[in-house]
Design a protein around this motif. Structure first.
Motif, PDB file in Angstrom:
ATOM      1  N   PRO A  15       9.488   5.512 -11.689  1.00  0.00           N
ATOM      2  CA  PRO A  15       9.231   6.728 -12.456  1.00  0.00           C
ATOM      3  C   PRO A  15       9.319   7.984 -11.588  1.00  0.00           C
ATOM      4  N   GLY A  16       9.686   9.072 -12.219  1.00  0.00           N
ATOM      5  CA  GLY A  16       9.691  10.363 -11.543  1.00  0.00           C
ATOM      6  C   GLY A  16       8.330  11.014 -11.699  1.00  0.00           C
ATOM      7  N   THR A  17       8.200  12.214 -11.182  1.00  0.00           N
ATOM      8  CA  THR A  17       6.933  12.941 -11.222  1.00  0.00           C
ATOM      9  C   THR A  17       6.475  13.162 -12.656  1.00  0.00           C
ATOM     10  N   ILE A  18       7.379  13.573 -13.529  1.00  0.00           N
ATOM     11  CA  ILE A  18       7.014  13.837 -14.937  1.00  0.00           C
ATOM     12  C   ILE A  18       6.511  12.560 -15.599  1.00  0.00           C
ATOM     13  N   GLY A  19       7.178  11.440 -15.354  1.00  0.00           N
ATOM     14  CA  GLY A  19       6.736  10.168 -15.927  1.00  0.00           C
ATOM     15  C   GLY A  19       5.356   9.775 -15.446  1.00  0.00           C
ATOM     16  N   LEU A  20       5.081   9.996 -14.167  1.00  0.00           N
ATOM     17  CA  LEU A  20       3.760   9.692 -13.625  1.00  0.00           C
ATOM     18  C   LEU A  20       2.688  10.577 -14.247  1.00  0.00           C
ATOM     19  N   MET A  24       0.831  -1.199   0.000  1.00  0.00           N
ATOM     20  CA  MET A  24       0.000   0.000   0.000  1.00  0.00           C
ATOM     21  C   MET A  24       0.870   1.254   0.000  1.00  0.00           C
ATOM     22  N   GLU A  25       1.975   1.215   0.727  1.00  0.00           N
ATOM     23  CA  GLU A  25       2.912   2.355   0.712  1.00  0.00           C
ATOM     24  C   GLU A  25       3.402   2.607  -0.710  1.00  0.00           C
ATOM     25  N   ASP A  26       3.792   1.550  -1.412  1.00  0.00           N
ATOM     26  CA  ASP A  26       4.256   1.687  -2.798  1.00  0.00           C
ATOM     27  C   ASP A  26       3.150   2.189  -3.714  1.00  0.00           C
ATOM     28  N   ALA A  27       1.947   1.645  -3.557  1.00  0.00           N
ATOM     29  CA  ALA A  27       0.828   2.080  -4.398  1.00  0.00           C
ATOM     30  C   ALA A  27       0.524   3.556  -4.167  1.00  0.00           C
ATOM     31  N   ALA A  28       0.583   3.993  -2.914  1.00  0.00           N
ATOM     32  CA  ALA A  28       0.317   5.396  -2.592  1.00  0.00           C
ATOM     33  C   ALA A  28       1.445   6.306  -3.073  1.00  0.00           C
ATOM     34  N   ARG A  29       2.596   5.740  -3.363  1.00  0.00           N
ATOM     35  CA  ARG A  29       3.723   6.532  -3.848  1.00  0.00           C
ATOM     36  C   ARG A  29       3.730   6.628  -5.371  1.00  0.00           C
ATOM     37  N   TYR A  30       3.361   5.534  -6.081  1.00  0.00           N
ATOM     38  CA  TYR A  30       3.556   5.483  -7.528  1.00  0.00           C
ATOM     39  C   TYR A  30       2.285   5.432  -8.374  1.00  0.00           C
ATOM     40  N   ASN A  31       1.141   5.140  -7.798  1.00  0.00           N
ATOM     41  CA  ASN A  31      -0.096   5.022  -8.575  1.00  0.00           C
ATOM     42  C   ASN A  31      -0.876   6.336  -8.486  1.00  0.00           C
ATOM     43  N   ILE A  32      -0.997   7.025  -9.615  1.00  0.00           N
ATOM     44  CA  ILE A  32      -1.628   8.349  -9.648  1.00  0.00           C
ATOM     45  C   ILE A  32      -3.076   8.293  -9.172  1.00  0.00           C
ATOM     46  N   ILE A  39       0.421  14.895  -6.101  1.00  0.00           N
ATOM     47  CA  ILE A  39       1.204  14.065  -7.014  1.00  0.00           C
ATOM     48  C   ILE A  39       2.712  14.201  -6.786  1.00  0.00           C
ATOM     49  N   GLU A  40       3.158  15.377  -6.373  1.00  0.00           N
ATOM     50  CA  GLU A  40       4.600  15.574  -6.196  1.00  0.00           C
ATOM     51  C   GLU A  40       5.117  15.083  -4.840  1.00  0.00           C
ATOM     52  N   ASP A  41       4.220  14.704  -3.938  1.00  0.00           N
ATOM     53  CA  ASP A  41       4.622  14.238  -2.613  1.00  0.00           C
ATOM     54  C   ASP A  41       4.859  12.727  -2.591  1.00  0.00           C
ATOM     55  N   SER A  95       4.553   9.127  -0.499  1.00  0.00           N
ATOM     56  CA  SER A  95       3.484   8.609   0.352  1.00  0.00           C
ATOM     57  C   SER A  95       3.976   8.513   1.785  1.00  0.00           C
ATOM     58  N   TYR A  96       3.109   8.067   2.632  1.00  0.00           N
ATOM     59  CA  TYR A  96       3.441   7.844   4.035  1.00  0.00           C
ATOM     60  C   TYR A  96       4.267   6.566   4.166  1.00  0.00           C
ATOM     61  N   ASP A  97       4.859   6.383   5.322  1.00  0.00           N
ATOM     62  CA  ASP A  97       5.577   5.159   5.629  1.00  0.00           C
ATOM     63  C   ASP A  97       4.553   4.066   5.939  1.00  0.00           C
ATOM     64  N   HIS A  98       4.857   2.834   5.570  1.00  0.00           N
ATOM     65  CA  HIS A  98       3.910   1.736   5.766  1.00  0.00           C
ATOM     66  C   HIS A  98       3.515   1.562   7.238  1.00  0.00           C
ATOM     67  N   SER A  99       4.379   1.945   8.147  1.00  0.00           N
ATOM     68  CA  SER A  99       4.071   1.782   9.574  1.00  0.00           C
ATOM     69  C   SER A  99       2.931   2.699  10.023  1.00  0.00           C
ATOM     70  N   ALA A 100       2.649   3.765   9.261  1.00  0.00           N
ATOM     71  CA  ALA A 100       1.552   4.672   9.617  1.00  0.00           C
ATOM     72  C   ALA A 100       0.203   3.947   9.575  1.00  0.00           C
ATOM     73  N   LEU A 101       0.047   2.985   8.659  1.00  0.00           N
ATOM     74  CA  LEU A 101      -1.208   2.230   8.579  1.00  0.00           C
ATOM     75  C   LEU A 101      -1.424   1.404   9.839  1.00  0.00           C
ATOM     76  N   GLY A 102      -0.389   0.713  10.292  1.00  0.00           N
ATOM     77  CA  GLY A 102      -0.496  -0.087  11.510  1.00  0.00           C
ATOM     78  C   GLY A 102      -0.724   0.787  12.739  1.00  0.00           C
TER      79      GLY A 102
END
Length: 126
Positions: free
Chosen positions: A93-98, A18-26, A36-38, A40-47
């Motif tokens: 990907p970087g921000t422009i790629g996303l 979920m951390e990865d999805a929140a980082r890379y999935n628009i 979009i430029e931020d 995501s949170y650390d995975h430990s925030a969910l727990g």
């Protein structure tokens, strides 16, 4: 965090997934409210969020929200995930790629919805 939990549940993601999805999935970034430029949170925030609510209150609120989503027709009990596009660790990907990827997907959906949209783009009414 609740929106993240819904995405996590519907896609059968671990906290790290979920951390990865929140980082890379628009689309997921948009849904959970991360600019979009931020990053995501650390995975430990969910727990931590689940722990602070307590298990009983967490489950009660989660399933109330999930039932509302299903009643509105946005999620069904049985679902499948299309995992045909997977980003490798070496191709982060970087921000422009996303942004480019998002624009491309939006334009493809517009073309499906309105087939002659692109042909008529920019033409003046006659």
């Amino acid at each position: 965090m609740f929106r993240s939990a819904i995405v996590q549940y519907l896609n059968d993601y671990s906290d790290r997934d979920m951390e990865d999805a929140a980082r890379y999935n628009i689309i997921i970034k948009w849904f959970i409210g991360i600019p979009i430029e931020d990053h995501s949170y650390d995975h430990s925030a969910l727990g931590d969020f689940r722990d602070r609510l307590g298990e009983n209150r967490w489950k009660k609120l989660f399933f109330i929200i999930l039932k509302q989503i299903e009643a509105a027709g946005f999620a069904k009990g049985n679902h499948s995930v299309d995992a045909s596009h997977v980003i490798a660790n070496i191709a982060i990907p970087g921000t422009i790629g996303l942004i480019r990827q998002g624009i491309k997907e939006i334009m493809e959906e517009i073309e499906k919805s309105i087939p002659n949209f692109m042909r008529n783009w920019g033409q003046k009414d006659r």
